[in-house]
Design a protein around this motif. Structure first.
Motif, PDB file in Angstrom:
ATOM      1  N   SER A  65       0.801  -1.237   0.000  1.00 44.73           N
ATOM      2  CA  SER A  65       0.000   0.000   0.000  1.00 44.73           C
ATOM      3  C   SER A  65       0.825   1.274   0.000  1.00 44.73           C
ATOM      4  N   CYS A  66       2.144   1.190   0.104  1.00 40.79           N
ATOM      5  CA  CYS A  66       2.938   2.387  -0.215  1.00 40.79           C
ATOM      6  C   CYS A  66       2.640   2.832  -1.640  1.00 40.79           C
ATOM      7  N   THR A  67       2.176   1.898  -2.458  1.00 42.39           N
ATOM      8  CA  THR A  67       1.741   2.219  -3.817  1.00 42.39           C
ATOM      9  C   THR A  67       0.738   3.360  -3.809  1.00 42.39           C
ATOM     10  N   LYS A  68      -0.178   3.367  -2.831  1.00 48.62           N
ATOM     11  CA  LYS A  68      -1.214   4.404  -2.786  1.00 48.62           C
ATOM     12  C   LYS A  68      -0.604   5.795  -2.659  1.00 48.62           C
ATOM     13  N   GLY A  69       0.448   5.926  -1.865  1.00 47.59           N
ATOM     14  CA  GLY A  69       1.102   7.222  -1.724  1.00 47.59           C
ATOM     15  C   GLY A  69       1.720   7.687  -3.020  1.00 47.59           C
ATOM     16  N   VAL A  70       2.301   6.769  -3.769  1.00 47.81           N
ATOM     17  CA  VAL A  70       2.890   7.114  -5.060  1.00 47.81           C
ATOM     18  C   VAL A  70       1.791   7.477  -6.064  1.00 47.81           C
ATOM     19  N   VAL A  71       0.683   6.752  -6.039  1.00 47.66           N
ATOM     20  CA  VAL A  71      -0.454   7.074  -6.904  1.00 47.66           C
ATOM     21  C   VAL A  71      -1.029   8.446  -6.539  1.00 47.66           C
ATOM     22  N   ALA A  72      -1.039   8.782  -5.249  1.00 42.17           N
ATOM     23  CA  ALA A  72      -1.486  10.123  -4.840  1.00 42.17           C
ATOM     24  C   ALA A  72      -0.607  11.200  -5.466  1.00 42.17           C
ATOM     25  N   ILE A  73       0.698  10.944  -5.541  1.00 43.51           N
ATOM     26  CA  ILE A  73       1.608  11.924  -6.148  1.00 43.51           C
ATOM     27  C   ILE A  73       1.371  12.015  -7.652  1.00 43.51           C
ATOM     28  N   ALA A  74       1.087  10.877  -8.289  1.00 39.57           N
ATOM     29  CA  ALA A  74       0.746  10.902  -9.715  1.00 39.57           C
ATOM     30  C   ALA A  74      -0.537  11.705  -9.949  1.00 39.57           C
ATOM     31  N   THR A  75      -1.496  11.569  -9.040  1.00 41.19           N
ATOM     32  CA  THR A  75      -2.735  12.343  -9.139  1.00 41.19           C
ATOM     33  C   THR A  75      -2.454  13.822  -8.936  1.00 41.19           C
ATOM     34  N   MET A  76      -1.602  14.143  -7.973  1.00 35.90           N
ATOM     35  CA  MET A  76      -1.200  15.528  -7.738  1.00 35.90           C
ATOM     36  C   MET A  76      -0.580  16.129  -8.996  1.00 35.90           C
ATOM     37  N   TRP A  77       0.255  15.342  -9.653  1.00 31.23           N
ATOM     38  CA  TRP A  77       0.871  15.783 -10.909  1.00 31.23           C
ATOM     39  C   TRP A  77      -0.214  16.120 -11.939  1.00 31.23           C
ATOM     40  N   ALA A  78      -1.223  15.270 -12.064  1.00 28.26           N
ATOM     41  CA  ALA A  78      -2.288  15.488 -13.043  1.00 28.26           C
ATOM     42  C   ALA A  78      -3.139  16.703 -12.681  1.00 28.26           C
ATOM     43  N   VAL A  79      -3.429  16.892 -11.408  1.00 29.84           N
ATOM     44  CA  VAL A  79      -4.207  18.048 -10.965  1.00 29.84           C
ATOM     45  C   VAL A  79      -3.440  19.337 -11.250  1.00 29.84           C
ATOM     46  N   ALA A  80      -2.139  19.328 -10.973  1.00 31.68           N
ATOM     47  CA  ALA A  80      -1.318  20.522 -11.179  1.00 31.68           C
ATOM     48  C   ALA A  80      -1.303  20.948 -12.644  1.00 31.68           C
ATOM     49  N   ARG A  81      -1.508  20.014 -13.550  1.00 33.30           N
ATOM     50  CA  ARG A  81      -1.476  20.319 -14.982  1.00 33.30           C
ATOM     51  C   ARG A  81      -2.869  20.523 -15.566  1.00 33.30           C
TER      52      ARG A  81
END
Length: 379
Positions: A65-81
């Motif tokens: 589930s550390c995967t979820k934290g990395v996916v959250a960062i990928a989502t943050m990247w998408a939101v920022a753009r």
């Protein structure tokens, strides 16, 4: 013991070595950065239960589930753009999701575990966890288990397919592709989902140990609790042996099957500790990093049946389950003990990845406390 450690953090190296000497590790890696500067990068032990293959600098392991934290960062990247709007209905991107009264459910509730979709009610066959279409179709048609937005409950298995399908529809790329190209490649680290067959040789086996005193999952009522439904359907969810199979490794399961190591997790989370940008990578502006990392929900968890706290896709520290002494620390743990964390007040990030999975009566892993105590004493 191999790797490097700043002399100012020698107590951390000693704590990590003590965990190994005490038999708490089979193979493990620990990486810590302060203000973006790596101060600890250590590894020790073996990749296999027979202790014939040493853990190396570039060894990999499933961090669950550390995967979820990395996916959250990928989502943050998408939101920022501007590719994803946190307050837009999920159905804006994924029209089929509007079934069963979910027309207005916003994207942010997928991240805060308020969507009411931690489990699929209809029984799914073994192998469904690795079948993207099967999981997303089932979740799109699922009626929420509670009124969305009125409570939170850990979406331990479904989180990744829910937010991952939003990212796929909004960007045209899978979340694994986003992580690989937009996060891992610029930083030069291993964040692999799916795991390429070429990486199998440096990927660890997994060993599961259960406390003789039971685990905190034992509190669940098998007939009335959501937990057994959430973690037992599809049945591959709770089969540790399945987690080293080719089917699991070659799939994208964005709640649970990222393969990485401590260095990869630490380096990525150090970008958040720096406010969202380093020379190699700009994920998001500082205000968006703060929005994702702050505590959004806290209290009784409908699935776990104990207190939890979440940011946007991140677990948040709380007194009942502390990630060290920092009051604003957030990140994610992984089943059996792995960790990826950032303490924004200390400018600190930490990655910890290991192959001896420990489940006991307490949520806190016995290997964490000595490392946290040593680390914060050095700051």
């Amino acid at each position: 013991m191999s790797g490097t450690c700043d002399s100012a953090f020698s107590a951390v190296e000693e704590a990590f070595a003590a965990n190994v000497a005490d038999g708490l590790e089979l193979g493990a890696s620990l990486s810590i950065s302060v203000d973006g500067h790596n101060v600890v990068d250590l590894w020790d032990g073996h990749l296999d239960a027979a202790r014939t293959v040493p853990w190396e600098r570039d060894s990999l392991v499933c961090v669950f589930s550390c995967t979820k934290g990395v996916v959250a960062i990928a989502t943050m990247w998408a939101v920022a753009r501007g590719l994803v709007d946190l307050d837009a209905p999920v159905a804006t991107y994924w029209p089929e999701f509007a079934a069963e009264g979910k027309e207005q459910l916003p994207v942010r509730w997928l991240l805060t575990h308020e969507a009411g979709l931690p489990a699929v009610a209809d029984r799914m066959p073994f192998g469904s966890l690795s079948d993207w279409e099967a999981m997303t179709t089932a979740l799109a048609s699922q009626r929420p288990w509670w009124e969305p937005g009125t409570a939170h409950g850990y979406h331990g298995v479904t989180f990744g397919h829910l937010i991952g399908e939003v990212l796929r529809r909004a960007t045209g790329r899978t979340v694994g592709e986003i992580i690989r190209s937009e996060l891992a490649a610029p930083l030069g680290v291993d964040l692999a989902m799916p795991l390429a067959a070429a990486l199998d040789a440096r990927t660890s086996e997994l060993v599961v140990e259960l406390s003789p005193d039971g685990t905190f999952f034992d509190q669940w009522n098998p007939t009335t609790s959501i937990g057994p439904r959430a973690f037992g359907n599809p049945p591959d969810c709770n089969d540790p042996a399945h987690c080293t199979t080719e089917a699991f490794r070659r799939a994208e399961i964005p709640a649970a099957n990222l393969h990485s190591n401590a260095r990869g997790l630490d380096r990525l989370f150090s970008v958040l500790a720096a406010g969202g940008s380093v020379d190699e990578l700009s994920v998001a502006p500082a205000e968006l990093v703060e929005e994702f990392g702050r505590c959004h929900v806290r209290g009784d968890d409908r699935v776990m049946e104990l207190p939890t706290a979440f940011g946007l896709g991140f677990e948040h520290t709380l007194p009942e389950w502390p990630f060290g002494p920092g009051e604003r620390t957030y990140g994610h743990n992984g089943s059996g003990g792995s960790l990826a964390l950032v303490d924004p007040d200390a400018g600190l990030s930490l990655g910890y990845a290991m192959n001896r999975l420990w489940w006991g009566p307490e949520r806190t892993d016995p290997r964490w406390r000595p490392i946290f105590d040593a680390l914060y004493a050095c700051l």
